[in-house]
Enzyme design. Structure first.
Site, PDB file in Angstrom:
ATOM      1  CG  ASP A  42       0.400   8.022  -4.278  1.00 50.47           C
ATOM      2  OD1 ASP A  42      -0.769   8.423  -4.450  1.00 50.47           O
ATOM      3  OD2 ASP A  42       1.327   8.755  -3.880  1.00 50.47           O
TER       4      ASP A  42
ATOM      5  CE  LYS B  50      -5.349   4.722  -1.669  1.00 50.05           C
ATOM      6  NZ  LYS B  50      -3.910   4.945  -1.902  1.00 50.05           N
TER       7      LYS B  50
ATOM      8  N   GLY C 247      -5.173  11.324  -4.680  1.00 51.55           N
ATOM      9  CA  GLY C 247      -5.143  11.399  -6.137  1.00 51.55           C
ATOM     10  C   GLY C 247      -5.178   9.986  -6.663  1.00 51.55           C
ATOM     11  CG  HIS C 248      -7.643   7.500  -5.635  1.00 55.94           C
ATOM     12  ND1 HIS C 248      -8.668   7.035  -4.875  1.00 55.94           N
ATOM     13  CD2 HIS C 248      -6.656   7.824  -4.764  1.00 55.94           C
ATOM     14  CE1 HIS C 248      -8.316   7.080  -3.597  1.00 55.94           C
ATOM     15  NE2 HIS C 248      -7.101   7.559  -3.502  1.00 55.94           N
TER      16      HIS C 248
ATOM     17  CD  GLN D 108      -5.304  10.343   2.253  1.00 58.65           C
ATOM     18  OE1 GLN D 108      -6.283  10.070   2.920  1.00 58.65           O
ATOM     19  NE2 GLN D 108      -5.367  11.150   1.216  1.00 58.65           N
TER      20      GLN D 108
HETATM   21  P1  GDP Z   1      -3.851   5.481  -5.601  1.00 61.71           P
HETATM   22  O1  GDP Z   1      -3.687   6.822  -4.990  1.00 61.71           O
HETATM   23  O2  GDP Z   1      -3.606   4.367  -4.628  1.00 61.71           O
HETATM   24  O3  GDP Z   1      -5.145   5.300  -6.341  1.00 61.71           O
HETATM   25  O4  GDP Z   1      -2.693   5.356  -6.692  1.00 61.71           O
HETATM   26  P2  GDP Z   1      -2.302   6.487  -7.790  1.00 61.71           P
HETATM   27  O5  GDP Z   1      -3.376   6.548  -8.791  1.00 61.71           O
HETATM   28  O6  GDP Z   1      -1.893   7.747  -7.110  1.00 61.71           O
HETATM   29  O7  GDP Z   1      -0.967   5.870  -8.351  1.00 61.71           O
HETATM   30  C1  GDP Z   1      -0.954   4.649  -9.022  1.00 61.71           C
HETATM   31  C2  GDP Z   1      -0.526   4.879 -10.495  1.00 61.71           C
HETATM   32  O8  GDP Z   1      -0.139   3.669 -11.051  1.00 61.71           O
HETATM   33  C3  GDP Z   1      -1.636   5.411 -11.370  1.00 61.71           C
HETATM   34  O9  GDP Z   1      -1.079   6.275 -12.327  1.00 61.71           O
HETATM   35  C4  GDP Z   1      -2.203   4.155 -12.043  1.00 61.71           C
HETATM   36  O10 GDP Z   1      -2.755   4.408 -13.323  1.00 61.71           O
HETATM   37  C5  GDP Z   1      -0.970   3.329 -12.160  1.00 61.71           C
HETATM   38  N1  GDP Z   1      -1.165   1.869 -12.033  1.00 61.71           N
HETATM   39  C6  GDP Z   1      -2.033   1.204 -11.240  1.00 61.71           C
HETATM   40  N2  GDP Z   1      -1.829  -0.132 -11.334  1.00 61.71           N
HETATM   41  C7  GDP Z   1      -0.811  -0.288 -12.208  1.00 61.71           C
HETATM   42  C8  GDP Z   1      -0.099  -1.428 -12.688  1.00 61.71           C
HETATM   43  O11 GDP Z   1      -0.356  -2.572 -12.326  1.00 61.71           O
HETATM   44  N3  GDP Z   1       0.921  -1.199 -13.558  1.00 61.71           N
HETATM   45  C9  GDP Z   1       1.260   0.057 -13.960  1.00 61.71           C
HETATM   46  N4  GDP Z   1       2.277   0.198 -14.812  1.00 61.71           N
HETATM   47  N5  GDP Z   1       0.621   1.156 -13.525  1.00 61.71           N
HETATM   48  C10 GDP Z   1      -0.391   0.974 -12.657  1.00 61.71           C
HETATM   49  P1  IMO Z   2      -3.681   8.708  -2.201  1.00 61.88           P
HETATM   50  O1  IMO Z   2      -5.133   8.502  -1.812  1.00 61.88           O
HETATM   51  C1  IMO Z   2       0.362   9.656  -0.938  1.00 61.88           C
HETATM   52  C2  IMO Z   2       0.785  12.460   2.403  1.00 61.88           C
HETATM   53  C3  IMO Z   2       1.439  13.802   2.114  1.00 61.88           C
HETATM   54  C4  IMO Z   2       2.136  14.040   3.447  1.00 61.88           C
HETATM   55  C5  IMO Z   2       1.139  13.485   4.443  1.00 61.88           C
HETATM   56  C6  IMO Z   2       0.252  14.553   5.089  1.00 61.88           C
HETATM   57  O2  IMO Z   2      -3.487   9.200  -3.578  1.00 61.88           O
HETATM   58  O3  IMO Z   2      -2.922   7.462  -1.876  1.00 61.88           O
HETATM   59  P2  IMO Z   2      -1.837  15.890   4.135  1.00 61.88           P
HETATM   60  O4  IMO Z   2      -1.953  16.843   3.009  1.00 61.88           O
HETATM   61  O5  IMO Z   2      -2.715  14.690   4.019  1.00 61.88           O
HETATM   62  O6  IMO Z   2      -1.976  16.537   5.487  1.00 61.88           O
HETATM   63  O7  IMO Z   2      -0.315  15.378   4.082  1.00 61.88           O
HETATM   64  O8  IMO Z   2       0.326  12.568   3.740  1.00 61.88           O
HETATM   65  N1  IMO Z   2      -0.373  12.131   1.551  1.00 61.88           N
HETATM   66  C7  IMO Z   2      -0.350  11.214   0.562  1.00 61.88           C
HETATM   67  N2  IMO Z   2       0.675  10.509   0.062  1.00 61.88           N
HETATM   68  N3  IMO Z   2      -0.868   9.478  -1.427  1.00 61.88           N
HETATM   69  C8  IMO Z   2      -1.916  10.160  -0.906  1.00 61.88           C
HETATM   70  O9  IMO Z   2      -3.199   9.918  -1.239  1.00 61.88           O
HETATM   71  C9  IMO Z   2      -1.671  11.129   0.098  1.00 61.88           C
HETATM   72  N4  IMO Z   2      -2.442  11.981   0.797  1.00 61.88           N
HETATM   73  C10 IMO Z   2      -1.648  12.581   1.695  1.00 61.88           C
HETATM   74  O10 IMO Z   2       2.341  13.713   1.040  1.00 61.88           O
HETATM   75  O11 IMO Z   2       3.293  13.247   3.527  1.00 61.88           O
HETATM   76 MG    MG Z   3      -2.595   8.597  -5.279  1.00 60.98          MG
END
Ligand code: GDP
Ligand code: IMO
Ligand code: MG
Length: 426
Positions: free
Chosen positions: A13, A16, A40-41, A223
């Protein structure tokens, strides 16, 4: 040749999706190489939110080839739902390619994930319960069912029958619960196969040819480093290899074909699920980061644990993935904090250590050593250059660069594409 790997440097999270989407503008191909719909991106474009779980974040451009590599595990129900949702949002998925070697997630994997978590009781891992771990277990056990099997009804029938028998016995004997009906599942998966078939190809051939012909390729990690099966905080990890090395296996290319690796660093740290987190906060600062940063999971909606930036972890990630530059995200979330801290080392048995330890017992004894910084009040979401940032924000970034020994290439100051400061072009 120009290939760039995008890896998460923390526990996932990091943003990416946003960075991949941003960099995809200049790329021809975007590849997912590991994980499944546990990822979840979230990508924001023109005020609209797109949630991606299995499909690479390059898909929003229409003209990029998006590959789901052999290292990914695919839940077809989830993939089809994602495709339908994207189409409803006006996104074309005609450039999607799915590896014929990727493994398939079945309902028994999801059930096994849930039951195993329940059985572990207070020692559960806090998985996403998407069946990811059990699917990779079957892959290692050499009973997994791959995309190339799914699209051959006879092969699917034989393998699924055998697996359901085995899993039903496990559910009955070990967990004392009902199993699954073969006929029903077979029928459903034949339908999925029909929908997925048009996208299926040998992506290793496709990718090799694309790279050889000079196309620009991005590899989008899911991840993060600390969730890597080998290098993460084992056993509180996922079942795949998010580190840059995961690309060679999960996309089926050789290490000589990787040019650069960019690490995505969130300006603070978060973690979903259980496991060690040395810089975790439980005070009003945690609350501030969670609410301001909307730190709730894209996949499960769970509140993310929040803490200060940890340079020990970042240094470790730089080392194990050979990261060449970093993208700093969510710097804007820190706006308004009076004081901000960075962990520069751990106090362990009376000494300061800066290499991330393997043993969770040792890690539990580690006490973070912090450096404190003054915060800033100015809204930075509209900043276009490094010089637009307040002095204290600049100081924070420069100190991260010093601590981890690589330079920032991108600074993200908001979720939108245009809220991105570029310091180095890729
Ligand atoms: P990922 O799993 O690494 O792709 O990250 P996620 O999408 O799960 O979580 C990142 C969250 O932060 C998402 O809701 C993005 O829209 C948001 N985000 C990404 N970059 C920025 C930033 O620079 N500032 C803010 N406020 N939100 C951001
Ligand atoms: P993105 O790509 C954050 C965590 C779960 C748990 C551990 C194992 O959005 O960054 P799993 O279901 O993979 O066997 O769970 O990994 N986990 C993540 N945490 N972002 C993710 O993906 C994750 N995918 C798995 O919360 O701790
Ligand atoms: Mg994510």
């Amino acid at each position: 040749m120009s290939t760039l790997v995008i890896v998460g440097t923390q526990w996932g999270d990091e943003g990416k999706g946003k960075i991949t989407d941003y960099l995809a503008k200049k790329a021809d191909v975007v590849v997912r190489y590991q994980g499944g719909n546990n990822a979840g991106h979230t990508v924001e474009k023109g005020g609209v939110q797109y949630k991606l779980h299995l499909i690479p974040s390059g898909i929003l451009y229409h003209d990029k080839i998006c590959i789901i590599g052999n290292g990914v595990v695919i839940d077809p129900a989830s993939l089809i739902e994602e495709i339908e949702n994207l189409e409803k949002q006006g996104v074309s998925i005609e450039n999607l390619k799915i590896s014929d070697r990727a493994h398939i997630v079945f309902p028994y994997h999801i059930r096994q994930d849930e039951l195993e978590e329940l059985a572990k009781g207070k020692n559960d891992l806090g998985t996403t319960k998407k069946g990811i771990g059990p699917c990779y277990m079957d892959k290692s056990e050499r009973i997994g069912i791959r995309v190339c099997d799914l699209i051959k009804p006879k092969v699917l029938e034989e393998k699924l029958k055998r697996n359901i028998e085995k899993k039903n016995k496990l559910f009955r004997d070990l967990y004392g619960v009902e199993g699954f009906d073969f006929g029903e599942m077979y029928k459903k998966y034949l339908e999925y196969a029909e929908k997925i078939k048009p996208f299926v190809t040998d992506t290793t051939v496709l990718l090799y040819d694309l790279i050889k012909s000079g196309k620009k390729v991005l590899f989008e990690g899911a991840q993060g480093t600390l969730l890597d099966l080998d290098l993460g905080t084992y056993p509180y990890v996922t079942a795949s290899h998010p580190i840059a090395g995961g690309v060679t296996i999960g996309a089926g290319i050789g290490p000589t074909m990787i040019d650069e690796v960019i690490g995505v660093v969130k300006a603070y740290t978060t973690r979903v699920g259980k496991g060690p987190f040395p810089t975790e906060l439980f005070d009003e600062n945690a609350e501030f980061l969670r609410e301001k940063g909307h730190e709730y999971g894209t996949t499960t909606g769970r509140a993310r644990r929040c803490g200060w930036l940890d340079a020990v972890i970042l240094k470790y990630s730089v080392r194990v993935s050979g990261i060449t530059h970093f993208a700093l995200t969510k710097l804007d979330t820190l706006t308004g904090l009076k004081k901000i801290k960075i962990c520069t080392g751990y106090r362990f048995k009376g000494e300061i250590i800066t290499d991330f330890p393997a043993s969770l017992e040792d890690l539990a004894q580690c006490e973070p050593v912090y450096e404190e910084f003054d915060g800033w009040e100015e809204d930075i979401q509209g900043a276009k250059t490094f010089d637009d940032l307040p002095y204290n924000a600049q100081k924070y970034i420069k100190r991260i660069e010093e601590l981890i020994g690589i330079k920032a290439a991108i600074i993200s100051v908001g979720p939108e594409r245009n809220q991105t400061i570029v310091l180095r072009d890729f």
